[in-house]
Write a protein that holds these residues in place. Sequence first.
Motif, PDB file in Angstrom:
ATOM      1  N   LEU A 125       0.888  -0.950  -0.108  1.00 43.15           N
ATOM      2  CA  LEU A 125      -0.026   0.087  -0.086  1.00 43.15           C
ATOM      3  C   LEU A 125       0.947   1.267  -0.018  1.00 43.15           C
ATOM      4  O   LEU A 125       1.682   1.576   0.882  1.00 43.15           O
ATOM      5  CB  LEU A 125      -0.839   0.034   1.161  1.00 43.15           C
ATOM      6  N   VAL A 126       0.687   2.121  -1.223  1.00 50.22           N
ATOM      7  CA  VAL A 126       1.578   3.162  -1.224  1.00 50.22           C
ATOM      8  C   VAL A 126       0.763   4.356  -0.072  1.00 50.22           C
ATOM      9  O   VAL A 126       1.540   5.157   0.470  1.00 50.22           O
ATOM     10  CB  VAL A 126       1.518   3.770  -2.520  1.00 50.22           C
ATOM     11  N   THR A 127      -0.247   4.780  -0.551  1.00 45.89           N
ATOM     12  CA  THR A 127      -1.040   5.747   0.168  1.00 45.89           C
ATOM     13  C   THR A 127      -2.671   5.650  -0.023  1.00 45.89           C
ATOM     14  O   THR A 127      -2.964   4.765  -0.694  1.00 45.89           O
ATOM     15  CB  THR A 127      -0.573   7.110  -0.290  1.00 45.89           C
ATOM     16  N   MET A 128      -3.333   6.563   0.438  1.00 40.64           N
ATOM     17  CA  MET A 128      -4.950   6.722   0.221  1.00 40.64           C
ATOM     18  C   MET A 128      -4.914   8.024  -0.514  1.00 40.64           C
ATOM     19  O   MET A 128      -4.335   9.173   0.037  1.00 40.64           O
ATOM     20  CB  MET A 128      -5.490   6.634   1.725  1.00 40.64           C
ATOM     21  N   LYS A 129      -5.617   8.034  -1.461  1.00 37.72           N
ATOM     22  CA  LYS A 129      -5.806   9.325  -2.242  1.00 37.72           C
ATOM     23  C   LYS A 129      -7.200   9.352  -2.639  1.00 37.72           C
ATOM     24  O   LYS A 129      -8.132   8.586  -2.945  1.00 37.72           O
ATOM     25  CB  LYS A 129      -4.935   9.010  -3.652  1.00 37.72           C
ATOM     26  N   THR A 130      -7.355  10.735  -2.636  1.00 35.81           N
ATOM     27  CA  THR A 130      -8.680  11.425  -3.037  1.00 35.81           C
ATOM     28  C   THR A 130      -9.099  11.556  -4.498  1.00 35.81           C
ATOM     29  O   THR A 130      -7.952  12.300  -4.719  1.00 35.81           O
ATOM     30  CB  THR A 130      -9.237  12.595  -2.162  1.00 35.81           C
ATOM     31  N   ILE A 131      -9.740  10.966  -5.176  1.00 34.06           N
ATOM     32  CA  ILE A 131      -9.965  11.124  -6.686  1.00 34.06           C
ATOM     33  C   ILE A 131     -11.256  11.508  -6.859  1.00 34.06           C
ATOM     34  O   ILE A 131     -12.217  11.433  -6.355  1.00 34.06           O
ATOM     35  CB  ILE A 131      -9.699   9.927  -7.380  1.00 34.06           C
ATOM     36  N   LYS A 132     -11.242  12.715  -7.880  1.00 33.37           N
ATOM     37  CA  LYS A 132     -12.285  13.294  -8.143  1.00 33.37           C
ATOM     38  C   LYS A 132     -12.671  13.048  -9.634  1.00 33.37           C
ATOM     39  O   LYS A 132     -11.978  13.230 -10.433  1.00 33.37           O
ATOM     40  CB  LYS A 132     -12.202  14.746  -8.117  1.00 33.37           C
ATOM     41  N   SER A 133     -13.764  12.462  -9.772  1.00 30.51           N
ATOM     42  CA  SER A 133     -14.459  11.786 -10.859  1.00 30.51           C
ATOM     43  C   SER A 133     -14.711  13.034 -11.938  1.00 30.51           C
ATOM     44  O   SER A 133     -14.926  14.005 -11.635  1.00 30.51           O
ATOM     45  CB  SER A 133     -15.699  11.016 -10.733  1.00 30.51           C
ATOM     46  N   SER A 134     -15.149  12.587 -13.224  1.00 31.27           N
ATOM     47  CA  SER A 134     -15.318  13.746 -14.316  1.00 31.27           C
ATOM     48  C   SER A 134     -16.747  14.465 -13.939  1.00 31.27           C
ATOM     49  O   SER A 134     -17.088  15.642 -14.235  1.00 31.27           O
ATOM     50  CB  SER A 134     -15.653  13.018 -15.558  1.00 31.27           C
ATOM     51  N   ALA A 174     -16.184  13.125  -5.366  1.00 29.15           N
ATOM     52  CA  ALA A 174     -14.877  12.763  -4.780  1.00 29.15           C
ATOM     53  C   ALA A 174     -14.789  11.136  -4.077  1.00 29.15           C
ATOM     54  O   ALA A 174     -15.894  11.083  -3.471  1.00 29.15           O
ATOM     55  CB  ALA A 174     -14.526  14.006  -3.761  1.00 29.15           C
ATOM     56  N   GLN A 175     -13.779  10.544  -4.046  1.00 27.64           N
ATOM     57  CA  GLN A 175     -13.919   9.188  -3.518  1.00 27.64           C
ATOM     58  C   GLN A 175     -12.361   8.943  -2.998  1.00 27.64           C
ATOM     59  O   GLN A 175     -11.482   9.268  -3.814  1.00 27.64           O
ATOM     60  CB  GLN A 175     -14.359   8.184  -4.519  1.00 27.64           C
ATOM     61  N   VAL A 176     -12.215   8.291  -1.919  1.00 26.67           N
ATOM     62  CA  VAL A 176     -10.958   8.135  -1.215  1.00 26.67           C
ATOM     63  C   VAL A 176     -10.717   6.584  -1.858  1.00 26.67           C
ATOM     64  O   VAL A 176     -11.517   5.731  -1.600  1.00 26.67           O
ATOM     65  CB  VAL A 176     -10.888   8.032   0.225  1.00 26.67           C
ATOM     66  N   ARG A 177      -9.393   6.451  -2.250  1.00 22.46           N
ATOM     67  CA  ARG A 177      -9.104   5.138  -2.810  1.00 22.46           C
ATOM     68  C   ARG A 177      -7.699   4.644  -2.372  1.00 22.46           C
ATOM     69  O   ARG A 177      -6.931   5.492  -2.021  1.00 22.46           O
ATOM     70  CB  ARG A 177      -9.171   5.231  -4.290  1.00 22.46           C
ATOM     71  N   TYR A 178      -7.441   3.343  -2.161  1.00 16.96           N
ATOM     72  CA  TYR A 178      -6.139   2.684  -1.895  1.00 16.96           C
ATOM     73  C   TYR A 178      -5.366   2.797  -3.176  1.00 16.96           C
ATOM     74  O   TYR A 178      -5.907   2.773  -4.456  1.00 16.96           O
ATOM     75  CB  TYR A 178      -6.465   1.272  -1.527  1.00 16.96           C
ATOM     76  N   VAL A 179      -4.045   3.118  -2.969  1.00 18.26           N
ATOM     77  CA  VAL A 179      -3.039   3.214  -4.012  1.00 18.26           C
ATOM     78  C   VAL A 179      -1.961   2.155  -3.703  1.00 18.26           C
ATOM     79  O   VAL A 179      -1.569   2.069  -2.698  1.00 18.26           O
ATOM     80  CB  VAL A 179      -2.403   4.687  -3.979  1.00 18.26           C
ATOM     81  N   ILE A 180      -2.001   1.475  -4.941  1.00 16.62           N
ATOM     82  CA  ILE A 180      -0.851   0.224  -4.768  1.00 16.62           C
ATOM     83  C   ILE A 180       0.327   0.591  -5.616  1.00 16.62           C
ATOM     84  O   ILE A 180       0.116   1.326  -6.506  1.00 16.62           O
ATOM     85  CB  ILE A 180      -1.471  -1.031  -4.831  1.00 16.62           C
ATOM     86  N   SER A 181       1.387  -0.167  -5.699  1.00 17.38           N
ATOM     87  CA  SER A 181       2.452  -0.197  -6.404  1.00 17.38           C
ATOM     88  C   SER A 181       2.826  -1.498  -6.766  1.00 17.38           C
ATOM     89  O   SER A 181       3.091  -2.435  -5.876  1.00 17.38           O
ATOM     90  CB  SER A 181       3.722   0.653  -5.814  1.00 17.38           C
ATOM     91  N   PHE A 195      -1.414   2.198  -9.048  1.00 15.66           N
ATOM     92  CA  PHE A 195      -2.547   1.920  -9.459  1.00 15.66           C
ATOM     93  C   PHE A 195      -3.564   2.489  -8.228  1.00 15.66           C
ATOM     94  O   PHE A 195      -3.220   1.880  -7.029  1.00 15.66           O
ATOM     95  CB  PHE A 195      -2.980   0.822  -9.816  1.00 15.66           C
ATOM     96  N   THR A 196      -4.754   3.181  -8.524  1.00 14.77           N
ATOM     97  CA  THR A 196      -5.954   3.093  -7.601  1.00 14.77           C
ATOM     98  C   THR A 196      -6.639   2.015  -7.729  1.00 14.77           C
ATOM     99  O   THR A 196      -6.912   1.713  -8.829  1.00 14.77           O
ATOM    100  CB  THR A 196      -6.604   4.532  -7.646  1.00 14.77           C
ATOM    101  N   LEU A 197      -7.116   1.617  -6.544  1.00 20.30           N
ATOM    102  CA  LEU A 197      -8.218   0.523  -6.573  1.00 20.30           C
ATOM    103  C   LEU A 197      -9.525   0.806  -6.778  1.00 20.30           C
ATOM    104  O   LEU A 197     -10.013   1.779  -5.838  1.00 20.30           O
ATOM    105  CB  LEU A 197      -7.805  -0.582  -5.428  1.00 20.30           C
ATOM    106  N   ALA A 198     -10.158   0.594  -7.558  1.00 20.57           N
ATOM    107  CA  ALA A 198     -11.421   1.230  -7.972  1.00 20.57           C
ATOM    108  C   ALA A 198     -12.606   0.189  -8.634  1.00 20.57           C
ATOM    109  O   ALA A 198     -11.966  -0.705  -9.063  1.00 20.57           O
ATOM    110  CB  ALA A 198     -11.538   2.535  -8.613  1.00 20.57           C
ATOM    111  N   CYS A 199     -13.804   0.442  -8.234  1.00 21.14           N
ATOM    112  CA  CYS A 199     -14.862  -0.343  -8.792  1.00 21.14           C
ATOM    113  C   CYS A 199     -15.064   0.303 -10.293  1.00 21.14           C
ATOM    114  O   CYS A 199     -15.478   1.509 -10.453  1.00 21.14           O
ATOM    115  CB  CYS A 199     -16.227  -0.167  -8.035  1.00 21.14           C
ATOM    116  N   ARG A 200     -14.667  -0.691 -11.403  1.00 18.71           N
ATOM    117  CA  ARG A 200     -14.830  -0.171 -12.722  1.00 18.71           C
ATOM    118  C   ARG A 200     -15.760  -1.294 -13.239  1.00 18.71           C
ATOM    119  O   ARG A 200     -15.658  -1.280 -14.534  1.00 18.71           O
ATOM    120  CB  ARG A 200     -13.484  -0.241 -13.353  1.00 18.71           C
TER     121      ARG A 200
END
Length: 204
Positions: free
Chosen positions: A120-129, A133-140, A154-159
């Motif tokens: 786990l690298v960090t937790m990141k807030t991603i804003k969609s188009s 806004a959603q907080v996601r796990y970031v892996i390397s 990569f951010t882990l997200a439901c796609r």
Amino acid sequence: MPESETFCLTVEYFSCKATGSPSPHSKPWPRFHRKLGLIDRLPILKTFDHLTVVGLREWVALPDLGVAGLRAKIDTGASTSSLHATDIEPFERDGEKWVRFTAHLGSVVQLRHRRCEAPLVTMKTIKSSNGHAQVRYVISTTLALGDRVWRVEFTLACRKAMRYRLLLGSKALIDGQLVVNPGIKYVQDKPVFPVSTISAPGAA
């Protein structure tokens, strides 16, 4: 100068590098057909200078996760890369933060999944188009595309509503020294890595 001749000179100009010597991996651009007024089909280049050329869609693999044969969407408008994942569970290993998750692969029709673990690298807030806004796990983890292998976050997200389970953003493109030709798809060959890695426990 007639318009056709002007266009001919433009095409020929872009067939040369600034140094005046063509790349050993590139092919010459086609000449303008003076009689038909058409350009012959452009050759597909896999490299340009020291950069690897990719299309809007490419085959990729995630060797550290034991994932191969994954179609990726190349998105220069997105900064970060994203992987379709569910059942995310953070945990610690040797004092380091890790995350366990289910990676969903394949297409909507032929869905595959695999239980994976990554640092786990960090937790990141991603804003969609749409501004959500959603907080996601970031892996390397390592990404293989063509003959190149490098680490990508990569951010882990439901796609699940998306056609492609992996999105490759601009930061990964820069780190991997890739250049995008938006007019083509699947320029590079499918990446290959040892069968022992592909058949690691946990595949489904």
